[in-house]
Design an enzyme around this catalytic site. Sequence first.
Site: not given
Length: 445
Positions: A83, A120, A163, A211, A244, A328, A364
Site C-alpha cells: 500500500e 492489506c 498502530t 473500518s 489480518h 501493523n 479495506s
Amino acid sequence: MTSVGIDAVEIHTGKLRLDLAETFAPEMGDAPEKYTKGLGLHASSFPDTYEDIVTMGANAAHRLMKRKGLEPDDVGRIDVATESAFDHSKPVSTYIGGCLEQVFDGDFHHANKGERKFACVSGTQSIDDAYNWIKAGRNRGRAALVIATDTALYARDDPGEATQGAGAVAMLIDEDPNLVELSTEQGYGSADETDFLKPQQQFPSVDGKRSVNVYLARMREALIDYERVGGKIHADDFRLGPFHTPFPGMVRKAAVLAYRHTTRDTEIEEELAEEIGRQPRSEAFDSDEAYLEALSEYTDALKETERYQAWYGRTIDPTLTLSRHVGNWYTGSVHVARVSGLKALAEAGEDAVGERLLVGSYGSGAQAEIHVETVQEDWREEIEAIDIDERLESRYELTFEEYEDVHDAHNFDEESAVEEFTVPEAEFAFDGWGRMGERKYRYVE
C-alpha cells in the site's frame, strides 16, 4: 495433482522500535493500558532513514533465497504487494529484482514481475496469483517469490498513529511445499466501501469505527462463501486461525464472531446452552433490531465462557505474539500472524504435521478472503530458520523526540535531514536519487 503452497518465509522488520507504553503513552497523555490492553500492542517497528519498502522487501527476499540455495533462474515471477508504493507506473518488484541482481549471479530478466494493490489483502491475492500460475503449468519448474512490504505510517495525532509499523514478509510459493499447502477452495466477501483510503496522499484517511465494522462484515461473508465450496467449518477443525491483524484488539472482535458462527448447530452450541442458552434465531423475533440485540447479548456471554477462552488461547492468541511487538504491516500482517502461530507451536514442541490453519485476510475498501492451509512435514525446520527474535531484540530504541524526527524523515511532504540511527551492514540501503528522480539502492557489505 501436485500440491502447491508456501515453501519458506523470511521476515525483515524495520530497525527502529518505539515503546508504546513507556515512550508514546506519556507524551499522548494516555494510560499505557490503552495500548497494551485496548489495542493489544506493546511496540511499533519503524524503518531507519536508509530503509523503505524496497530495502525491507529485498532484504527479506535475499535471506530467503540464500537460505534455500536459490539462484535467479530458480524464480519465475516476483510479485510485490504493498500500500506504500511511490511510483504509479513502475512496480516495486522491478526495484527489488534489481537489488537482488547485485548479490546473485545471473538476472531476473526472464521473471514476470508485478505489483498488487487491494489494501492489506493484496499479499494473499499475490499468493493466489502465484498458486494459479503454478497450477496452470506456466511456471516451467520455477518457483514464485511473493513479497508483502509496507511502511504503515499515519499522520501525527491520527487515531491510527499507535498502530503504526513497518516491515516485509517474503514467501516462496512452490510445488511440494515445506511449510503449508494451500487449499483449492476459497471464500470471498467483497463490497465497495469507504473505510480507509489514500487518494493521492501519503497518509491514509481512516474511519476507524466503520473500518472495524466493515472488517467484521466482510470476514463473515468470506466465511459463509468458503463453506459453499469447502463445506461446513467446525471451530475445532483448525489448529490456528491467523487473521489480518491491524492490531490484536480487532482480531479479538473477529474471533468471537467466527467462533459463534462455527459452533452454530453443533454439539458445542448445545453444551454451552446450559450455561448461556442457544444462539438466537432470527425467526424467533418480531424485528431485526430485537434479533441483533439478542445476538449481541449472546456474543458478550459467549466470550466469557471457559470453552471459548480456551479455544481462543489455543487457536488465536499464538498468532498475535509478533504483531504485539511490531504493529501493523498492512499487506504483511496476516503473514506475520501465520509465522507467529507456527513459531509458538514449534517452541512448544508440538507435532503439527497435518494440522490445518483457517486463514482470514482482509483489505479495506473492502475485501476479505478465507482459505485453508495444511501444515507440511518440514514445517518446523522452516519456521526455526527464521531469526525474527534476534532481529526484534536488536532494534534501536527510539526516544519520543527521535520518533518525531524519523516520522518526518519518512513524510514526503516534510523537508528532513535526519541522520541514520543505525549502520547498514550486509543489507540493501537507499542510495539517493537517479537522473529521472528514481530511487537508487546499493548492497552494503
